[in-house]
Design a protein around this motif. Sequence first.
Motif, PDB file in Angstrom:
ATOM      1  N   CYS A 275       0.852  -1.188   0.000  1.00 28.47           N
ATOM      2  CA  CYS A 275       0.000   0.000   0.000  1.00 28.47           C
ATOM      3  C   CYS A 275       0.891   1.241   0.000  1.00 28.47           C
ATOM      4  CB  CYS A 275      -0.901   0.002   1.227  1.00 28.47           C
ATOM      5  SG  CYS A 275      -1.886   1.516   1.352  1.00 28.47           S
ATOM      6  N   HIS A 277       0.010   4.093   0.757  1.00 26.04           N
ATOM      7  CA  HIS A 277      -0.368   4.995   1.846  1.00 26.04           C
ATOM      8  C   HIS A 277       0.208   4.551   3.179  1.00 26.04           C
ATOM      9  CE1 HIS A 277      -3.481   8.044   0.595  1.00 26.04           C
ATOM     10  NE2 HIS A 277      -3.104   7.481  -0.523  1.00 26.04           N
ATOM     11  N   CYS A 278      -0.024   3.253   3.512  1.00 26.88           N
ATOM     12  CA  CYS A 278       0.352   2.823   4.859  1.00 26.88           C
ATOM     13  C   CYS A 278       1.446   1.767   4.872  1.00 26.88           C
ATOM     14  CB  CYS A 278      -0.875   2.303   5.608  1.00 26.88           C
ATOM     15  SG  CYS A 278      -1.481   0.734   4.969  1.00 26.88           S
ATOM     16  N   TYR A 280       1.167  -1.383   4.094  1.00 26.89           N
ATOM     17  CA  TYR A 280       0.675  -2.752   4.301  1.00 26.89           C
ATOM     18  C   TYR A 280       0.936  -3.596   3.063  1.00 26.89           C
ATOM     19  CZ  TYR A 280      -2.672  -6.589   4.858  1.00 26.89           C
ATOM     20  OH  TYR A 280      -3.255  -7.821   4.930  1.00 26.89           O
ATOM     21  N   CYS A 294      -7.006  -1.045   0.013  1.00 26.80           N
ATOM     22  CA  CYS A 294      -6.159  -1.490   1.116  1.00 26.80           C
ATOM     23  C   CYS A 294      -7.002  -2.069   2.243  1.00 26.80           C
ATOM     24  CB  CYS A 294      -5.326  -0.323   1.638  1.00 26.80           C
ATOM     25  SG  CYS A 294      -4.219  -0.827   2.968  1.00 26.80           S
ATOM     26  N   CYS A 297      -5.693   0.253   5.716  1.00 24.80           N
ATOM     27  CA  CYS A 297      -5.972   1.649   6.010  1.00 24.80           C
ATOM     28  C   CYS A 297      -7.205   2.173   5.263  1.00 24.80           C
ATOM     29  CB  CYS A 297      -4.758   2.526   5.682  1.00 24.80           C
ATOM     30  SG  CYS A 297      -4.431   2.702   3.919  1.00 24.80           S
ATOM     31  N   THR A 299      -7.787   2.738   2.238  1.00 23.60           N
ATOM     32  CA  THR A 299      -7.632   3.502   0.997  1.00 23.60           C
ATOM     33  C   THR A 299      -8.287   2.688  -0.109  1.00 23.60           C
ATOM     34  OG1 THR A 299      -5.515   4.287   1.771  1.00 23.60           O
ATOM     35  CG2 THR A 299      -5.951   4.536  -0.567  1.00 23.60           C
TER      36      THR A 299
END
Length: 334
Positions: A275, A277-278, A280, A294, A297, A299
Amino acid sequence: MFGKHLNVYKLMRHIAKLRKRIKYWQQVGSQAVQDICQRIDKAYKLFFQQFKKGTRPPSFKKTRKYKSFTLKQAGYKFLSGNKIRIGNRVYKFSKSREIQGKVKTLTVKRNNLGELLILVVTNYVDKSFGVVTGKIAGFDYGLRTFLTASDNSAIESPLFFNSSRNRLKAASRNLSSKKKGSNNWYKAKDHLNRVYEDISNQRRDWFWKLAHDLTNKYDVLIFEDLNLDGMKRLWGRKVSDLSFATFLEILQTVAAIKGKVVHFVNRYYPSSKTCSHCGYIHQELSLKDRFWDCPSCNTKGIQRDLNASVNLQREGASSLGLDTVRLPQVASVV
Ligand SMILES: [Zn+2]
């Protein structure tokens, strides 16, 4: 036996004498003849250097096998209206682009199809070379979208990629329907060669232009270090015809000239499954999932390729010790 060969200047003098006596030798310019002497000299030097490896000495070459000759300052003149005088004859040519700068050498080359090409080397230097933009981007490579950049710009595969595949298929089908060794078979074979040559020219042209665009826009370009076998497995079909490797080679050449950096991230780095964003890692992500959702998180709906390119940018930048937001002035003019 003594590792010696005819001195290049003696050879030149000898051939200059021959040229005066024999008309046949006057067909090409004096500089082209000198160039041949230099090539012979080079071939002999190479032969003696690699003598122990069992290389063969330079041998006689038929005129027909000779593929090119090079002229320096004299022996040719560009005339108006896409015409050029080489020696005493005027030839017409079609121009792929305007000639910029002062011509340093001119090479006349014959390709496998028997076409004649003029290659011109000039002293022109592109002013955009080495301009620092401070931008770094990651790129994900795909079939439909050729490249997806981490700044959310995309480079679509040109339409001729598809049409050329069909043309190639049709031409090889045509060849296999002919009786081997027959006149029609040779015709079909020539046609297939021509299609092949056309396509690779078209592609290379596009690759060079793209390489220049990208290196003008970015200072550091990050890609996944793909091996072709892995790509074939991934897409389950022949991708070598996409010649992505050719593109990367061209890009690296252009980048080196402009002082830009092309960096590869280890192919085991899970750029698609992470991911952006995070961080993961979603192991179950399959090729069918075109969007990144995701599980960690929440997303949702990021385009798969964009997610991957953002990850590549981050991973590449950190392994180069760079800040992804603002680049220090790393690029220097070579
Ligand atoms: Zn996430």
